[in-house]
Design a protein around this motif. Structure first.
Motif, PDB file in Angstrom:
ATOM      1  N   VAL A 134     -19.377  71.575  -6.863  1.00 47.84           N
ATOM      2  CA  VAL A 134     -18.468  70.798  -7.489  1.00 47.84           C
ATOM      3  C   VAL A 134     -18.599  70.172  -8.894  1.00 47.84           C
ATOM      4  N   GLU A 135     -19.844  69.755  -9.281  1.00 44.55           N
ATOM      5  CA  GLU A 135     -19.948  69.197 -10.665  1.00 44.55           C
ATOM      6  C   GLU A 135     -19.484  70.353 -11.746  1.00 44.55           C
ATOM      7  N   LYS A 136     -20.138  71.672 -11.353  1.00 43.60           N
ATOM      8  CA  LYS A 136     -19.910  72.653 -12.447  1.00 43.60           C
ATOM      9  C   LYS A 136     -17.961  72.970 -12.629  1.00 43.60           C
ATOM     10  N   ILE A 137     -17.587  72.708 -11.146  1.00 41.23           N
ATOM     11  CA  ILE A 137     -16.112  72.898 -11.381  1.00 41.23           C
ATOM     12  C   ILE A 137     -15.497  71.860 -11.917  1.00 41.23           C
ATOM     13  N   ILE A 138     -15.959  70.711 -11.921  1.00 47.01           N
ATOM     14  CA  ILE A 138     -15.132  69.480 -12.515  1.00 47.01           C
ATOM     15  C   ILE A 138     -15.651  69.571 -14.189  1.00 47.01           C
ATOM     16  N   ASN A 139     -16.781  69.992 -14.467  1.00 44.51           N
ATOM     17  CA  ASN A 139     -17.115  70.267 -15.958  1.00 44.51           C
ATOM     18  C   ASN A 139     -16.383  71.125 -16.516  1.00 44.51           C
ATOM     19  N   GLN A 140     -15.600  72.061 -15.709  1.00 48.07           N
ATOM     20  CA  GLN A 140     -14.786  72.889 -16.372  1.00 48.07           C
ATOM     21  C   GLN A 140     -13.389  72.476 -16.693  1.00 48.07           C
ATOM     22  N   MET A 141     -13.032  71.438 -15.958  1.00 48.35           N
ATOM     23  CA  MET A 141     -11.734  70.572 -16.322  1.00 48.35           C
ATOM     24  C   MET A 141     -11.830  69.937 -17.437  1.00 48.35           C
ATOM     25  N   PRO A 142     -10.362  69.833 -17.809  1.00 46.55           N
ATOM     26  CA  PRO A 142     -10.113  68.816 -19.162  1.00 46.55           C
ATOM     27  C   PRO A 142     -10.646  67.399 -19.085  1.00 46.55           C
ATOM     28  N   GLU A 143     -11.200  67.029 -20.161  1.00 43.95           N
ATOM     29  CA  GLU A 143     -11.672  65.795 -20.175  1.00 43.95           C
ATOM     30  C   GLU A 143     -11.102  64.544 -19.237  1.00 43.95           C
ATOM     31  N   GLN A 144      -9.670  64.782 -19.515  1.00 42.67           N
ATOM     32  CA  GLN A 144      -8.743  63.732 -18.865  1.00 42.67           C
ATOM     33  C   GLN A 144      -8.898  63.561 -17.472  1.00 42.67           C
ATOM     34  N   LEU A 145      -8.904  64.830 -16.879  1.00 42.74           N
ATOM     35  CA  LEU A 145      -9.211  65.146 -15.459  1.00 42.74           C
ATOM     36  C   LEU A 145     -10.366  64.433 -14.886  1.00 42.74           C
ATOM     37  N   GLN A 146     -11.521  64.713 -15.601  1.00 45.02           N
ATOM     38  CA  GLN A 146     -12.787  64.351 -15.394  1.00 45.02           C
ATOM     39  C   GLN A 146     -12.760  62.821 -15.452  1.00 45.02           C
ATOM     40  N   LEU A 147     -12.124  62.231 -16.336  1.00 46.50           N
ATOM     41  CA  LEU A 147     -12.232  60.731 -16.200  1.00 46.50           C
ATOM     42  C   LEU A 147     -11.297  60.148 -15.087  1.00 46.50           C
ATOM     43  N   LEU A 148     -10.426  60.772 -14.938  1.00 48.92           N
ATOM     44  CA  LEU A 148      -9.563  60.344 -13.477  1.00 48.92           C
ATOM     45  C   LEU A 148     -10.367  60.456 -12.277  1.00 48.92           C
ATOM     46  N   ILE A 149     -11.156  61.708 -12.123  1.00 49.35           N
ATOM     47  CA  ILE A 149     -11.740  61.615 -10.944  1.00 49.35           C
ATOM     48  C   ILE A 149     -12.773  60.807 -11.070  1.00 49.35           C
ATOM     49  N   GLN A 150     -13.580  60.449 -12.014  1.00 47.56           N
ATOM     50  CA  GLN A 150     -14.763  59.458 -12.208  1.00 47.56           C
ATOM     51  C   GLN A 150     -14.317  58.202 -11.725  1.00 47.56           C
ATOM     52  N   LEU A 151     -13.025  57.534 -12.456  1.00 46.60           N
ATOM     53  CA  LEU A 151     -12.587  56.276 -12.093  1.00 46.60           C
ATOM     54  C   LEU A 151     -12.100  56.123 -10.636  1.00 46.60           C
ATOM     55  N   ARG A 152     -11.221  57.227 -10.179  1.00 44.93           N
ATOM     56  CA  ARG A 152     -10.931  57.128  -8.792  1.00 44.93           C
ATOM     57  C   ARG A 152     -11.821  57.315  -7.626  1.00 44.93           C
ATOM     58  N   ASP A 153     -12.703  58.667  -7.629  1.00 46.35           N
ATOM     59  CA  ASP A 153     -13.109  59.109  -6.587  1.00 46.35           C
ATOM     60  C   ASP A 153     -14.577  58.555  -6.945  1.00 46.35           C
ATOM     61  N   VAL A 154     -15.056  58.276  -7.870  1.00 41.05           N
ATOM     62  CA  VAL A 154     -16.498  57.551  -8.017  1.00 41.05           C
ATOM     63  C   VAL A 154     -16.641  56.253  -7.944  1.00 41.05           C
ATOM     64  N   GLU A 155     -15.672  55.492  -8.903  1.00 40.62           N
ATOM     65  CA  GLU A 155     -15.648  54.178  -9.152  1.00 40.62           C
ATOM     66  C   GLU A 155     -14.931  53.586  -8.361  1.00 40.62           C
ATOM     67  N   GLN A 156     -14.118  54.114  -7.487  1.00 36.78           N
ATOM     68  CA  GLN A 156     -12.929  53.523  -6.516  1.00 36.78           C
ATOM     69  C   GLN A 156     -12.035  52.739  -7.054  1.00 36.78           C
ATOM     70  N   TYR A 157     -11.625  52.841  -8.454  1.00 39.46           N
ATOM     71  CA  TYR A 157     -10.650  52.090  -8.953  1.00 39.46           C
ATOM     72  C   TYR A 157      -9.119  52.222  -8.238  1.00 39.46           C
ATOM     73  N   GLU A 158      -8.324  51.287  -8.012  1.00 40.22           N
ATOM     74  CA  GLU A 158      -7.094  51.577  -7.656  1.00 40.22           C
ATOM     75  C   GLU A 158      -6.235  52.356  -8.674  1.00 40.22           C
ATOM     76  N   PHE A 159      -5.291  53.014  -8.165  1.00 37.77           N
ATOM     77  CA  PHE A 159      -4.299  53.657  -9.371  1.00 37.77           C
ATOM     78  C   PHE A 159      -3.607  52.728 -10.409  1.00 37.77           C
ATOM     79  N   GLU A 160      -3.382  51.394 -10.035  1.00 37.15           N
ATOM     80  CA  GLU A 160      -2.716  50.505 -10.947  1.00 37.15           C
ATOM     81  C   GLU A 160      -3.779  50.175 -12.125  1.00 37.15           C
TER      82      GLU A 160
END
Length: 169
Positions: free
Chosen positions: A106-132
């Motif tokens: 999963v980490e390898k797949i995520i690392n191949q994604m653009p920086e913006q997607l990596q950041l969104l995954i980090q904020l939503r799926d890891v840090e559990q931030y709300e969309f707002e």
């Protein structure tokens, strides 16, 4: 705003700032430096902090921007997102190895994604931030964030399925 009030204001999210910096910069030392830099910037703005709707969102935005600036200055081409908050009640060794292998994929797949997607995954799926909150941090609308995350998760899922089905057909 005095020092005690400032500390009470930033303490609840200081660890989140560090974790985001660590995810983006990967180095603990660099993440500590980034956290300190953001806290100093917040301290310098302490008189105006109460005018912000969310000081936490401001801090996370500052962290993101600082880390991306650091990465650009080093000309780093890829970010490494590591989810090391995973804890379990000591599963069997084979399950542990399988889980570690899946996380690496999963980490390898995520690392191949653009920086913006990596950041969104980090904020939503890891840090559990709300969309707002994410929308404020990355300056995107919520619908675009939902669509981007959905596509990213689908890509991760498809890649994982292809990885695990390889050689079985």
């Amino acid at each position: 705003m005095n020092q005690t009030v400032f500390i009470e204001l930033v303490n609840p999210f200081k660890d989140k700032v560090f974790r985001l910096a660590k995810r983006l910069l990967t180095s603990t030392e660099e993440a500590e430096d980034a956290t300190q830099e953001v806290m100093v910037k917040l301290w310098n703005k302490k008189e105006n902090l109460e005018s912000y709707n969310s000081v936490e969102a401001l801090a996370m935005t500052m962290t993101k921007n600082y880390c991306l600036d650091q990465l650009k200055s080093k000309r780093a081409s890829n970010l490494q997102i590591v989810h090391n908050n995973f804890t379990d009640r000591e599963p069997r060794l084979d399950k542990k190895i399988e889980d570690e292998d899946s996380l690496e994929w999963v980490e390898k797949i995520i690392n191949q994604m653009p920086e913006q997607l990596q950041l969104l995954i980090q904020l939503r799926d890891v840090e559990q931030y709300e969309f707002e909150e994410i929308a404020k941090i990355v300056n995107m609308n919520e619908t675009a964030i939902r669509v981007a995350l959905s596509r990213a998760r689908k890509k991760i899922r498809e890649s994982m399925i292809n990885t695990h089905l390889y050689g079985t057909k």
